[in-house]
Structures are given as structure tokens and as C-alpha cells.
Design an enzyme around this catalytic site. Structure first.
Site, PDB file in Angstrom:
ATOM      1  N   ARG A 110       0.884  -1.169   0.000  1.00 30.33           N
ATOM      2  CA  ARG A 110       0.000   0.000   0.000  1.00 30.33           C
ATOM      3  C   ARG A 110       0.915   1.211   0.000  1.00 30.33           C
ATOM      4  O   ARG A 110       1.618   1.471   0.984  1.00 30.33           O
ATOM      5  CB  ARG A 110      -0.893  -0.010   1.245  1.00 30.33           C
ATOM      6  CG  ARG A 110      -1.881   1.152   1.335  1.00 30.33           C
ATOM      7  CD  ARG A 110      -2.609   1.108   2.665  1.00 30.33           C
ATOM      8  NE  ARG A 110      -3.529   2.212   2.817  1.00 30.33           N
ATOM      9  CZ  ARG A 110      -4.831   2.164   2.573  1.00 30.33           C
ATOM     10  NH1 ARG A 110      -5.366   1.034   2.142  1.00 30.33           N
ATOM     11  NH2 ARG A 110      -5.593   3.218   2.764  1.00 30.33           N
ATOM     12  N   HIS A 137      -7.039   1.122  -7.088  1.00 29.67           N
ATOM     13  CA  HIS A 137      -7.330   0.332  -5.883  1.00 29.67           C
ATOM     14  C   HIS A 137      -8.073  -0.941  -6.295  1.00 29.67           C
ATOM     15  O   HIS A 137      -9.256  -1.111  -6.024  1.00 29.67           O
ATOM     16  CB  HIS A 137      -8.178   1.168  -4.935  1.00 29.67           C
ATOM     17  CG  HIS A 137      -8.207   0.690  -3.518  1.00 29.67           C
ATOM     18  ND1 HIS A 137      -7.545  -0.456  -3.104  1.00 29.67           N
ATOM     19  CD2 HIS A 137      -8.816   1.204  -2.408  1.00 29.67           C
ATOM     20  CE1 HIS A 137      -7.749  -0.616  -1.806  1.00 29.67           C
ATOM     21  NE2 HIS A 137      -8.518   0.368  -1.369  1.00 29.67           N
ATOM     22  N   CYS A 266     -16.294   2.861  -0.121  1.00 31.02           N
ATOM     23  CA  CYS A 266     -15.238   1.939   0.293  1.00 31.02           C
ATOM     24  C   CYS A 266     -14.723   2.209   1.706  1.00 31.02           C
ATOM     25  O   CYS A 266     -13.987   1.380   2.257  1.00 31.02           O
ATOM     26  CB  CYS A 266     -14.091   1.951  -0.715  1.00 31.02           C
ATOM     27  SG  CYS A 266     -13.175   3.495  -0.797  1.00 31.02           S
ATOM     28  N   ARG A 294     -13.889  -7.274   1.485  1.00 34.75           N
ATOM     29  CA  ARG A 294     -12.453  -7.132   1.263  1.00 34.75           C
ATOM     30  C   ARG A 294     -11.743  -8.417   1.698  1.00 34.75           C
ATOM     31  O   ARG A 294     -10.813  -8.895   1.014  1.00 34.75           O
ATOM     32  CB  ARG A 294     -11.900  -5.945   2.063  1.00 34.75           C
ATOM     33  CG  ARG A 294     -12.262  -4.574   1.541  1.00 34.75           C
ATOM     34  CD  ARG A 294     -11.601  -4.265   0.209  1.00 34.75           C
ATOM     35  NE  ARG A 294     -10.156  -4.325   0.271  1.00 34.75           N
ATOM     36  CZ  ARG A 294      -9.362  -3.333   0.708  1.00 34.75           C
ATOM     37  NH1 ARG A 294      -9.907  -2.191   1.107  1.00 34.75           N
ATOM     38  NH2 ARG A 294      -8.062  -3.460   0.704  1.00 34.75           N
TER      39      ARG A 294
END
Length: 309
Positions: A110, A137, A266, A294
Site C-alpha cells: 500500500r 485500488h 469503500c 475485502r
């Protein structure tokens, strides 16, 4: 030795493989119904495997979901930030990739600069997964598709509307429109338009993507309305609020969508900014299913990358 199966961007993965990952995510979620969260999956497909999870920025959902995904699959996670690594002290991305590849079976990062992700993948000999960059993403996008299909069936030929900043999530949605075959309408101010490279890709592949300045028009008849936070680290908050206030997802905007439309975000959210609390906690909201997915979508991504599907 075969090249590693990286998961870097939606447009770089074969559409058939993306479908396999979504279906696998749904299947592994169903298989765990009623099972304690710490329980290892019966087949423990990633037993003996380790994931290096690199975080250059704080994270809640990405960090916990990847860690729990590996645990439930029988593997282990080593979580690293800049203070833990020589990467934060000047070691090159290439050297970091080469070294970590000798220790672990996959790397998730990330980060901010998409070039870091690409360099890591270039020099790693194990799969690299894009946990988020300023450009895209893709893991969140897979969770979103999974969530939509759980609630409204196949996403192909459906209409999804994005209202707000034309950010990294929008890039992944543009890629997904081409790969999954849905119509994407993007309502955003001109100053915060989507990445022109993504729009050009969509044009080249014939994806059904439209950009508008009118949120009310864009949402008409949509099967799903999506937004995201207006302000990220380093952004000019006051200017963004002025630009984006016409794109807030409130009850009136949702009323213009299809009667059975769902709302996605999100997270993290700034309530009463990009969306009202009434929408976020309302009957059309699926934001917490989306957050949960997720975990399941990333389990499927890990299984695909490591050949354990």
C-alpha cells in the site's frame, strides 16, 4: 521458472481470471458461514506460505483483511512499514523486491506512487499485489463487484454511477467496466476528472464509460450509486469541498436511481460530506457488507496469485 502472477490492476488481469476470483470469493465466504473468525479453512490452501504486507500509510481495512485472509487460509503475514525496513532509509525498491522474494511467497504493498508498485513487481520473483496506490485500488474494486452481485445478481449490463472525486477508485471502476461489461457513469467536477489514461484505455477497448458534470442526470435509473471520501492526505480540503458539494450522495440523489439501487462507499467516510448519514445507514446501503468482502475477495486473490484456487 514461470513468471509470478501479479495482481496490479484490473485491466492487466484476464477477464476470465477476474470472474474466477469473484466466484471463488463468494464460494469461500459461503463456506465459512457460522465458522469462528479465527478458524483456519479446512483445506488450509496456503499453509506454509507467508505474505509480506508493506504499508507506507496507515490502514484499517487493507491491513486487517489481508492479515486475516492469510490466517484463515493457513498462512502467515509479516506486516512492515517504512520504519521497519531499509526501504525507508534509502534501499532501492528493486533490492527490496529481490530480498523479500527470498523470504516470502507473496508481497502486498500500500503506497503512493504507482511506479513503486510497478518496480516492485518488475524485480520480485513472487506475486505482488496492489493494496492501493494513488493511481488505483483493484482489491477494493473486486470486493465491490462481489458485493454488487451478492445483492443484485450479475453485474454485466447493469448501470453503476460514481458521484464525486475522479480518484484512484474511479480508475479501477473504469477498468472494471471494460472487464466485467457494465455501464459506468462518472459525475465529477472538471477539475477532478478521472485519469485520462484510464479513459483512453476505456475508449480503446470499447468500454461503456461516460463522464458528466451533472450528478442528477448520471444517477437516473442506476442500479448502484458509489462515492468516496473527498479529502485525502495532502489535499486542499476547502477547495475540494467547494468543488464536490454538488456531488454529495443524499436521499434526494438516491431517489433518482433505480428503486432497487444499492449504495456503496469503500470507507473510511466523512459523514455529511460525500454522503449523508441517512444514506449511509439507510436500507439501500451495503457499505459494511462491502467492507467485509475485502476479506473474502482478497482470499480469492491470494489463492489465484499463489495457484491455490
Amino acid at each position: 521458472m514461470a513468471d509470478p502472477k501479479h495482481f496490479l490492476d484490473i485491466n492487466l488481469v484476464d477477464a476470465g481470471d477476474l470472474r474466477t476470483i469473484i466466484d471463488d470469493g463468494i464460494a469461500v465466504k459461503q463456506a465459512r458461514l457460522g465458522t469462528p473468525k479465527g478458524t483456519i479453512d479446512p483445506d488450509a490452501p496456503l499453509k506454509g506460505h507467508a505474505l509480506a504486507a508493506i504499508f507506507e500509510f496507515p490502514s484499517t481495512r487493507t491491513r486487517v483483511s489481508f492479515d486475516m485472509a492469510m490466517r484463515q487460509l493457513g498462512g502467515d503475514t509479516i506486516v512492515l512499514n517504512s520504519n521497519d525496513m531499509q526501504l525507508g532509509r534509502g534501499e532501492s525498491i528493486a533490492d527490496t523486491a529481490r530480498v523479500l522474494s527470498r523470504y516470502v511467497d507473496a508481497i502486498m504493498i500500500r503506497t503512493d506512487d504507482h511506479d513503486k508498485l510497478q518496480e516492485l513487481a518488475e524485480f520480485a520473483t513472487v506475486p505482488v499485489i496492489n493494496g492501493l496506490t494513488n493511481d488505483s485500488h483493484p482489491c477494493q474494486l473486486m470486493a465491490d463487484v462481489m458485493t454488487f452481485e451478492e445483492h443484485r445478481g450479475p453485474i454485466k449490463d447493469k448501470v453503476l454511477t460514481w458521484s464525486g472525486d475522479g480518484n484512484n477508485m474511479v480508475t479501477s471502476y473504469i477498468h472494471a467496466a471494460g472487464q466485467f461489461g457494465f455501464e459506468l457513469r462518472i459525475a465529477c467536477p472538471e477539475e477532478l476528472s478521472p485519469d485520462p489514461r484510464a479513459l483512453k484505455w476505456a475508449e480503446n477497448v470499447g468500454a461503456n464509460v461516460h463522464v458528466s458534470r451533472d450528478a442528477t442526470e448520471a444517477v437516473t435509473g442506476a442500479h448502484c450509486v458509489i462515492t468516496d471520501t473527498w479529502v485525502s492526505m495532502g489535499d486542499d480540503a476547502a477547495n475540494r469541498h467547494n468543488l464536490l458539494s454538488p456531488y454529495q450522495v443524499d436521499e434526494k440523489l438516491m431517489a433518482g436511481a433505480d428503486a432497487n439501487a444499492i449504495f456503496m462507499h469503500c470507507l473510511p467516510a466523512h459523514r455529511e460530506e460525500e454522503a449523508t448519514t441517512g444514506v449511509m445507514d439507510g436500507p439501500q446501503s451495503v457499505i459494511f457488507d462491502e467492507a467485509e468482502n475485502r476479506l473474502h475477495a482478497q482470499k480469492a486473490i491470494l489463492r489465484w496469485c499463489l495457484g491455490a484456487s
